[in-house]
Scaffold this motif. Structure first.
Motif, short mmCIF file in Angstrom:
data_model
loop_
_atom_site.label_atom_id
_atom_site.label_comp_id
_atom_site.label_asym_id
_atom_site.label_seq_id
_atom_site.Cartn_x
_atom_site.Cartn_y
_atom_site.Cartn_z
N ALA A 22 0.65 -1.30 0.11
CA ALA A 22 0.15 0.25 0.12
C ALA A 22 0.98 1.42 -0.01
O ALA A 22 1.00 2.34 -0.56
N ILE A 23 2.56 1.35 0.81
CA ILE A 23 2.76 2.64 0.43
C ILE A 23 3.18 2.77 -0.45
O ILE A 23 3.65 3.86 -1.73
N GLU A 66 2.29 1.75 -3.49
CA GLU A 66 1.15 2.29 -4.41
C GLU A 66 0.82 3.98 -3.75
O GLU A 66 0.21 4.61 -5.07
N MET A 67 0.93 4.19 -2.55
CA MET A 67 0.71 5.54 -2.56
C MET A 67 2.18 6.40 -3.02
O MET A 67 1.59 7.33 -3.90
N ASP A 68 2.94 6.00 -3.01
CA ASP A 68 3.96 6.53 -3.55
C ASP A 68 3.91 6.91 -4.62
O ASP A 68 3.85 7.93 -5.15
N GLU A 69 3.33 5.45 -5.35
CA GLU A 69 2.61 5.28 -7.12
C GLU A 69 2.16 6.36 -7.49
O GLU A 69 2.38 7.54 -8.83
N GLN A 70 1.19 6.59 -6.24
CA GLN A 70 -0.44 7.36 -6.69
C GLN A 70 0.45 9.20 -6.99
O GLN A 70 0.12 9.78 -7.55
N SER A 102 10.99 17.86 -13.18
CA SER A 102 11.69 16.95 -12.88
C SER A 102 11.88 16.71 -11.16
O SER A 102 12.50 15.64 -10.14
N THR A 103 10.69 17.12 -10.83
CA THR A 103 10.17 16.90 -9.26
C THR A 103 9.74 15.47 -9.16
O THR A 103 9.55 15.13 -8.62
N VAL A 104 9.25 14.80 -10.28
CA VAL A 104 8.08 13.72 -11.06
C VAL A 104 9.38 12.49 -10.32
O VAL A 104 8.89 12.01 -9.24
N GLU A 105 10.68 12.47 -10.85
CA GLU A 105 11.68 11.99 -10.04
C GLU A 105 12.17 12.13 -9.01
O GLU A 105 12.04 10.83 -7.60
N LYS A 106 12.28 13.36 -9.01
CA LYS A 106 13.35 13.28 -7.82
C LYS A 106 12.65 13.67 -6.46
O LYS A 106 13.39 13.06 -4.68
N HIS A 107 12.08 13.77 -6.54
CA HIS A 107 10.29 13.81 -5.16
C HIS A 107 9.63 12.30 -4.80
O HIS A 107 8.95 12.88 -3.46
N ARG A 108 10.59 11.20 -5.08
CA ARG A 108 9.84 10.16 -4.36
C ARG A 108 10.16 9.95 -2.92
O ARG A 108 11.75 10.09 -2.84
N VAL A 109 9.20 9.72 -1.91
CA VAL A 109 10.68 8.77 -0.68
C VAL A 109 10.42 7.22 -0.74
O VAL A 109 11.63 7.44 0.00
N PHE A 110 9.56 6.09 -1.46
CA PHE A 110 10.00 5.17 -0.64
C PHE A 110 10.24 3.91 -2.01
O PHE A 110 10.28 2.88 -2.14
#
Ligand code: HEM
Length: 365
Positions: A281-282, A284-288, A321-329
């Motif tokens: 679920a985490i 999935e949330m990161d993906e969304q 640029s944030t799309v890739e750079k700001h992913r957390v998990f």
């Protein structure tokens, strides 16, 4: 009976509609230059902010659940339900952009100049979500050399910068607390390494014996095979893993990574099924969130082309640029690199399964 106890409630008062429905004040009207689409623009943003509020409400509760000394199965199920709610909201947030896109770029130009320097960039609730998830300040993209929080006013800046607990850290701690997957007579990682080595040898033999490959193709396939082999190194060598963390190539600790992989590999064990669903679920949330960022960036491109944003960033370019750079998990996504087929998995001894049972049982700990 209840009827007598509680005074009747009036719908509009309960929802405080007088406040919400009187909160759409068009700048274009203030400047006597009415722009029809500004109403939609305001309502869409307000709707998002309400959803952000709900997401924060759910995240705060997950943080509460994970802030204790341990998380039992019942609470883990509650946290799972909260995250699933968040992902359903996220899907609506993505879909909702279509409504905004009924406004054409020319319609937007009718009132855009009145908004400077306001921008979604100043959405303090969005920043709270990012910080509570675990986006680190040093990992953020800057624009015009400005820190993201410098665009926020006093109390909002204070709120956003005082977040000191993140879901990332809490989940990492939780994973690290899982009893180490080693008992007196069973060392899971040793067995796992043997299974991986066997599979890697098979893969290498397939490339070497493939007669249809030219020498050049074989060389290139062997090189990529070596890279795959190397990526497994970080699983078996904590120091190497830590060196990747120092270089910023990984974030999740060695111990937490092993536990998360273990949960993914043995998800079929009843005791690990809820943890597996939670980690999924985490992801999935990161993906969304990533999809939302991408979708918003595309919408912005369509709306303002290559112009800079009202907040002063490079606009679409910054957002992309944030799309890739700001992913957390990201590390949870990368776990799939290390999965091996079920048929090759070492079977777990009974005492280890019992030990995992203790994980949930406060009294026996
Ligand atoms: C016509 C519609 C929109 C346009 C042209 C637009 C444009 C932009 C631009 C150019 C930025 C980058 C900062 C800047 O220079 O201003 C930005 C950031 C942002 N916008 Fe929008 N936006 C629109 C609608 C929305 C809506 C409906 C939301 C929902 C709340 C939103 C939320 C955000 C957020 C949260 C950021 C910060 C993103 C980040 O820094 O990662 N925007 N927007």
């Amino acid at each position: 009976m209840k009827k007598d106890l509680y005074p009747p409630v009036y719908y509009a008062e309960y929802l405080e509609l007088n406040k919400i429905l009187n909160a759409q004040n068009l700048k274009s009207d203030e400047y006597h230059d009415h722009a029809h689409d500004e109403m939609l623009f305001i309502i869409i943003h307000q709707t998002y902010e309400l959803w952000f509020k709900q997401i924060l409400f759910e995240l705060d509760d997950i943080v509460r659940i994970f802030s204790g000394d341990f998380v039992d199965e019942k609470n883990l199920s509650v946290a799972l339900a909260r995250i699933k709610r968040v992902t359903e909201i996220q899907k609506i947030m993505i879909e909702q952009l279509h409504v905004l896109e009924t406004m054409t770029p020319l319609d937007f130009l009718d009132f855009r100049d009145y908004l400077v320097p306001a921008s979604g960039f100043q959405s303090f609730q969005f920043r709270l979500i990012e910080n509570k998830l675990g986006l680190k300040k040093e990992d953020r993209l800057k624009y015009n050399s400005i820190d993201y929080d410098n665009t926020l006013k006093g109390e909002h800046k204070e709120q956003v910068t005082s977040v000191n607990v993140s879901l990332f850290n809490l989940v990492q701690d939780w994973l690290e607390r899982i009893p180490f997957i080693k008992t007196d007579n069973f060392d899971f990682w040793q067995k796992y390494r043997e299974a991986v080595d066997k599979l890697l040898l098979q893969d290498r033999a397939i490339i070497e014996n493939n007669k249809s490959l030219s020498d050049e193709k074989r060389k290139s396939q062997l090189e990529s095979f070596e890279r795959t082999k190397e990526s497994f190194l970080s699983l078996f060598d904590g120091n190497y893993h830590n060196s990747l963390i120092e270089k910023g190539e990984k974030r999740l600790s060695f111990k937490a990574t092993l536990s998360a992989l273990f949960i993914n590999l043995y998800r079929d064990e009843p005791i690990l099924f809820t943890p597996f669903q939670f980690l999924t679920a985490i992801v999935e949330m990161d993906e969304q969130f990533t999809i939302w960022r991408y979708r918003h960036a595309i919408m912005v491109h369509r709306m303002i082309g290559a112009k800079i944003g009202t907040g002063g960033s490079s606009g679409q370019h910054y957002l992309m640029s944030t799309v890739e750079k700001h992913r957390v998990f990201v590390d949870l996504f990368n776990l799939s690199t290390y999965l091996i087929p079920r048929s090759e998995l070492p079977s777990l001894p009974d005492d280890l399964l019992t030990e995992l049972g203790f994980y949930y049982d406060k009294i026996k700990r």
